[in-house]
Design a protein around this motif. Structure first.
Motif, PDB file in Angstrom:
ATOM      1  N   LYS A 242     -18.981  14.103 -53.179  1.00 51.07           N
ATOM      2  CA  LYS A 242     -18.535  14.242 -51.798  1.00 51.07           C
ATOM      3  C   LYS A 242     -18.087  12.899 -51.223  1.00 51.07           C
ATOM      4  O   LYS A 242     -18.514  11.840 -51.676  1.00 51.07           O
ATOM      5  CB  LYS A 242     -19.665  14.808 -50.933  1.00 51.07           C
ATOM      6  N   ARG A 243     -17.258  12.993 -50.215  1.00 51.62           N
ATOM      7  CA  ARG A 243     -16.908  11.821 -49.426  1.00 51.62           C
ATOM      8  C   ARG A 243     -18.039  11.595 -48.424  1.00 51.62           C
ATOM      9  O   ARG A 243     -18.475  12.528 -47.751  1.00 51.62           O
ATOM     10  CB  ARG A 243     -15.586  12.088 -48.704  1.00 51.62           C
ATOM     11  N   VAL A 244     -18.530  10.352 -48.304  1.00 54.94           N
ATOM     12  CA  VAL A 244     -19.698  10.076 -47.452  1.00 54.94           C
ATOM     13  C   VAL A 244     -19.457   8.818 -46.622  1.00 54.94           C
ATOM     14  O   VAL A 244     -18.982   7.805 -47.133  1.00 54.94           O
ATOM     15  CB  VAL A 244     -20.982   9.889 -48.295  1.00 54.94           C
ATOM     16  N   GLN A 245     -19.770   8.899 -45.343  1.00 55.77           N
ATOM     17  CA  GLN A 245     -19.912   7.718 -44.491  1.00 55.77           C
ATOM     18  C   GLN A 245     -21.320   7.774 -43.911  1.00 55.77           C
ATOM     19  O   GLN A 245     -21.688   8.743 -43.257  1.00 55.77           O
ATOM     20  CB  GLN A 245     -18.845   7.669 -43.394  1.00 55.77           C
ATOM     21  N   ALA A 246     -22.109   6.756 -44.200  1.00 54.29           N
ATOM     22  CA  ALA A 246     -23.514   6.752 -43.793  1.00 54.29           C
ATOM     23  C   ALA A 246     -23.811   5.436 -43.085  1.00 54.29           C
ATOM     24  O   ALA A 246     -23.836   4.379 -43.717  1.00 54.29           O
ATOM     25  CB  ALA A 246     -24.432   6.942 -44.996  1.00 54.29           C
ATOM     26  N   LEU A 247     -24.005   5.518 -41.775  1.00 56.92           N
ATOM     27  CA  LEU A 247     -24.300   4.330 -40.983  1.00 56.92           C
ATOM     28  C   LEU A 247     -25.805   4.132 -40.915  1.00 56.92           C
ATOM     29  O   LEU A 247     -26.547   5.055 -40.572  1.00 56.92           O
ATOM     30  CB  LEU A 247     -23.726   4.477 -39.570  1.00 56.92           C
ATOM     31  N   GLY A 248     -26.243   2.922 -41.276  1.00 50.85           N
ATOM     32  CA  GLY A 248     -27.665   2.626 -41.353  1.00 50.85           C
ATOM     33  C   GLY A 248     -28.172   1.799 -40.183  1.00 50.85           C
ATOM     34  O   GLY A 248     -27.639   1.850 -39.075  1.00 50.85           O
ATOM     35  N   GLY A 249     -29.203   1.025 -40.438  1.00 53.64           N
ATOM     36  CA  GLY A 249     -29.917   0.318 -39.391  1.00 53.64           C
ATOM     37  C   GLY A 249     -29.247  -0.967 -38.955  1.00 53.64           C
ATOM     38  O   GLY A 249     -28.125  -1.292 -39.363  1.00 53.64           O
ATOM     39  N   ALA A 250     -29.957  -1.716 -38.117  1.00 55.10           N
ATOM     40  CA  ALA A 250     -29.372  -2.914 -37.519  1.00 55.10           C
ATOM     41  C   ALA A 250     -30.472  -3.885 -37.111  1.00 55.10           C
ATOM     42  O   ALA A 250     -31.624  -3.498 -36.899  1.00 55.10           O
ATOM     43  CB  ALA A 250     -28.533  -2.547 -36.304  1.00 55.10           C
ATOM     44  N   LYS A 251     -30.084  -5.120 -37.020  1.00 52.19           N
ATOM     45  CA  LYS A 251     -30.897  -6.166 -36.399  1.00 52.19           C
ATOM     46  C   LYS A 251     -29.911  -7.074 -35.683  1.00 52.19           C
ATOM     47  O   LYS A 251     -29.462  -8.094 -36.206  1.00 52.19           O
ATOM     48  CB  LYS A 251     -31.699  -6.937 -37.457  1.00 52.19           C
ATOM     49  N   ASN A 252     -29.518  -6.650 -34.487  1.00 48.20           N
ATOM     50  CA  ASN A 252     -28.402  -7.290 -33.800  1.00 48.20           C
ATOM     51  C   ASN A 252     -28.830  -8.582 -33.121  1.00 48.20           C
ATOM     52  O   ASN A 252     -29.765  -8.596 -32.325  1.00 48.20           O
ATOM     53  CB  ASN A 252     -27.803  -6.326 -32.774  1.00 48.20           C
ATOM     54  N   HIS A 253     -28.107  -9.660 -33.423  1.00 51.56           N
ATOM     55  CA  HIS A 253     -28.381 -10.983 -32.868  1.00 51.56           C
ATOM     56  C   HIS A 253     -27.449 -11.273 -31.693  1.00 51.56           C
ATOM     57  O   HIS A 253     -26.265 -10.928 -31.733  1.00 51.56           O
ATOM     58  CB  HIS A 253     -28.163 -12.075 -33.920  1.00 51.56           C
ATOM     59  N   MET A 254     -27.977 -11.917 -30.703  1.00 48.59           N
ATOM     60  CA  MET A 254     -27.179 -12.435 -29.586  1.00 48.59           C
ATOM     61  C   MET A 254     -27.368 -13.941 -29.551  1.00 48.59           C
ATOM     62  O   MET A 254     -28.459 -14.445 -29.229  1.00 48.59           O
ATOM     63  CB  MET A 254     -27.637 -11.792 -28.274  1.00 48.59           C
ATOM     64  N   VAL A 255     -26.336 -14.672 -29.919  1.00 50.09           N
ATOM     65  CA  VAL A 255     -26.386 -16.137 -29.986  1.00 50.09           C
ATOM     66  C   VAL A 255     -26.010 -16.697 -28.618  1.00 50.09           C
ATOM     67  O   VAL A 255     -24.949 -16.362 -28.064  1.00 50.09           O
ATOM     68  CB  VAL A 255     -25.430 -16.661 -31.070  1.00 50.09           C
ATOM     69  N   VAL A 256     -26.865 -17.550 -28.075  1.00 50.17           N
ATOM     70  CA  VAL A 256     -26.616 -18.160 -26.774  1.00 50.17           C
ATOM     71  C   VAL A 256     -26.492 -19.669 -26.977  1.00 50.17           C
ATOM     72  O   VAL A 256     -27.464 -20.332 -27.368  1.00 50.17           O
ATOM     73  CB  VAL A 256     -27.744 -17.840 -25.767  1.00 50.17           C
ATOM     74  N   LEU A 257     -25.294 -20.196 -26.744  1.00 52.53           N
ATOM     75  CA  LEU A 257     -25.042 -21.626 -26.922  1.00 52.53           C
ATOM     76  C   LEU A 257     -25.482 -22.400 -25.683  1.00 52.53           C
ATOM     77  O   LEU A 257     -25.618 -21.827 -24.593  1.00 52.53           O
ATOM     78  CB  LEU A 257     -23.563 -21.861 -27.192  1.00 52.53           C
ATOM     79  N   PRO A 258     -25.680 -23.712 -25.815  1.00 51.20           N
ATOM     80  CA  PRO A 258     -26.204 -24.508 -24.689  1.00 51.20           C
ATOM     81  C   PRO A 258     -25.326 -24.479 -23.448  1.00 51.20           C
ATOM     82  O   PRO A 258     -25.817 -24.677 -22.332  1.00 51.20           O
ATOM     83  CB  PRO A 258     -26.283 -25.926 -25.276  1.00 51.20           C
TER      84      PRO A 258
END
Length: 495
Positions: A242-258
């Motif tokens: 079968k054709r499959v698209q499977a979206l998994g988990g995340a650990k999203n970072h937000m980078v804050v510069l000085p």
């Protein structure tokens, strides 16, 4: 106790199995309904219904399919309040969060309604003498979607809107935790003119999923959920051809510069980290504070957490609701209990007064100076816990993001356009925000991450969604030249 039914052949159908799965009210901790988990036979019946409806729906004109989507869009818009209320009752998110979910879902319906333009192929006249070549896109057949609890209205719309308008028929297996919205969408599709059997819903769990994966008439599978399950579905589905698209988990970072505006960055971190109680695959779960911005940023986030109103969706002043289940609430709280000696718990959500109530509530939490080997950093917590990691330089912050197992979404906050441009070029991630904390693409782009956040080649919805639900066919044709043919074609001869 109310039963939430399946949807087969254009109508609601009671489950015939013997396993009842509870549907809780997260705000009260009480069971409000149940689903009867679909058996393999019931799931196969849904596939058979979709397969029977496919030839006629595929033969429907593009304008007819588009018209159904337009009508569906108007019906969803007219029933916004009712749908949002249903989402809030079973998921627990605030009505405002549920309304935002519907707004993004409506964008996907609107995109799908443009299919007559979007599905146009290519044409090359006279590729060789008397030969024309052209390409067309055709539907796959029966396709299935397996969707998570955190967006019970929007994520299914990511899938079935494009799938249906391309001429496929669809079987949806929604989360058993908040399944009622799936039936309402099925009924609105019926009212919009979708033929019976073109959209079916099976309530249930693993048995239904495994039946869809193995069924020979299911041509493609779309999934959104955790990485272990996404990987398993991708492996099983592709093994079955079968054709499959499977979206998994995340650990999203937000980078804050000085150089970032601290107030704007703090507002963004709070809204992106604690909206929908952190139960979003695009939630910011890690703030990477670079250099001297760390202390003032943590202080600003701490102050804002103290002003978050936590309560049930029925409370119009509530800004954050409960988590989906008691087990998940306790699991998230367990990360705070297990915080290491180096982890500085600035705000502990377990201390919030609402946490002592009968529902599945947990206050917002902030943990500073989190080590990169701490479970607070390595695990996808999927709850209202925001970790802060300190970095001395931009290069260290970039390395943190790129070394992470996940590559779903990330953001950078800065006033420096050069730094922002460099970040979007350097970062190994599928979706990037510049001073935007939750960079979910608009519906005419596509949604998806990299690395362990996506299994498959194509992202979801938008142009790649149309590509996923169709396959290309190239036609090479030669016809007699009416000027030279010896057959009388009714055209005047040219001498």
């Amino acid at each position: 106790m109310r039963e939430i039914k399946h949807w087969l052949d254009g109508g609601a159908v009671s489950g015939a199995g013997d396993r009842r799965l509870p549907v809780w009210d997260p705000a009260t901790g009480e069971q409000q309904a149940y689903v009867v988990a679909a058996t393999a036979d019931e799931t196969a019946r849904a596939v058979a219904s979709a397969a029977k409806a496919f030839p006629a729906w595929r033969a429907a004109s593009l304008s007819r399919r588009s018209e159904v989507m337009f009508r569906f869009r108007e019906l969803v818009d007219a029933n916004r309040k009712e749908i949002a209320s249903l989402v809030s009752q079973e998921h627990g998110k605030t009505v405002a969060d549920a309304g935002g979910e519907l707004a993004r879902g409506l964008e996907n319906i609107e995109f799908a309604a443009g299919a007559p333009h979007l599905l146009k192929g290519g044409y090359s006249e006279q590729a060789s003498s008397g030969v024309d070549v052209y390409s067309i896109r055709q539907p796959l057949g029966v396709v299935a979607g397996i969707t998570p609890f955190n967006f019970p209205a929007m994520v299914p719309m990511w899938m079935f809107c494009n799938a249906l308008v391309c001429g496929n028929t669809f079987v949806l297996k929604p989360s058993e935790k908040d399944p009622s919205v799936s039936l309402m969408m099925a009924d609105l599709l019926r009212q919009a003119g979708l033929p019976d059997g073109a959209f079916n819903v099976v309530q249930g769990d693993r048995e239904a999923v495994e039946t869809l994966i193995a069924h020979p008439d299911v041509q493609a599978l779309s999934f959104v959920g955790s990485t272990p399950v996404a990987r398993s579905i991708y492996e099983q589905g592709t093994r079955a051809g079968k054709r499959v698209q499977a979206l998994g988990g995340a650990k999203n970072h937000m980078v804050v510069l000085p150089d970032a505006d601290v107030d704007s960055a703090a507002d963004a971190a709070v809204s992106a980290g604690f909206g929908s109680a952190g139960e979003r695959c695009m939630a910011v779960s890690v703030v990477v504070a670079v250099g001297a911005v760390g202390d003032p940023l943590v202080a600003a986030i701490r102050d804002r957490i103290g002003r978050i109103a936590v309560g049930p969706a029925s409370d119009p002043s509530a800004e954050m609701g409960p988590l989906i289940s008691r087990e998940h609430r306790d699991k998230v709280a367990g990360y705070l209990a297990a915080a290491g000696a180096a982890d500085v718990v600035v705000v502990d959500g377990r201390d919030a007064p609402i946490s002592d109530g009968p529902g599945f509530f947990l206050g917002a939490s902030l943990v500073d100076k989190v080590a990169t080997d701490s479970p607070l950093y390595t695990d996808e917590i999927f709850g209202p816990v925001l970790s802060v990691v300190r970095a001395d330089t931009y290069e260290q912050a970039l390395e943190l993001v790129n070394d992470n197992e996940f590559g779903n979404g990330t953001a950078i906050f800065t006033r420096d356009g050069g730094a922002a441009r460099r970040f979007q070029y350097d970062v190994n991630c599928g979706m990037v925000g510049v001073n935007v904390p939750v960079p979910v693409p608009v519906a005419y782009y596509s949604f998806g991450g990299w690395k362990s956040s996506l299994f498959g080649d194509l992202h979801m919805y938008g142009p790649e969604g149309l590509q996923f639900y169709t396959r290309s066919k190239v036609v090479t044709s030669r016809w007699p030249d009416p000027a030279t043919s010896e057959v009388d074609l009714g055209f005047p001869k040219v001498r």
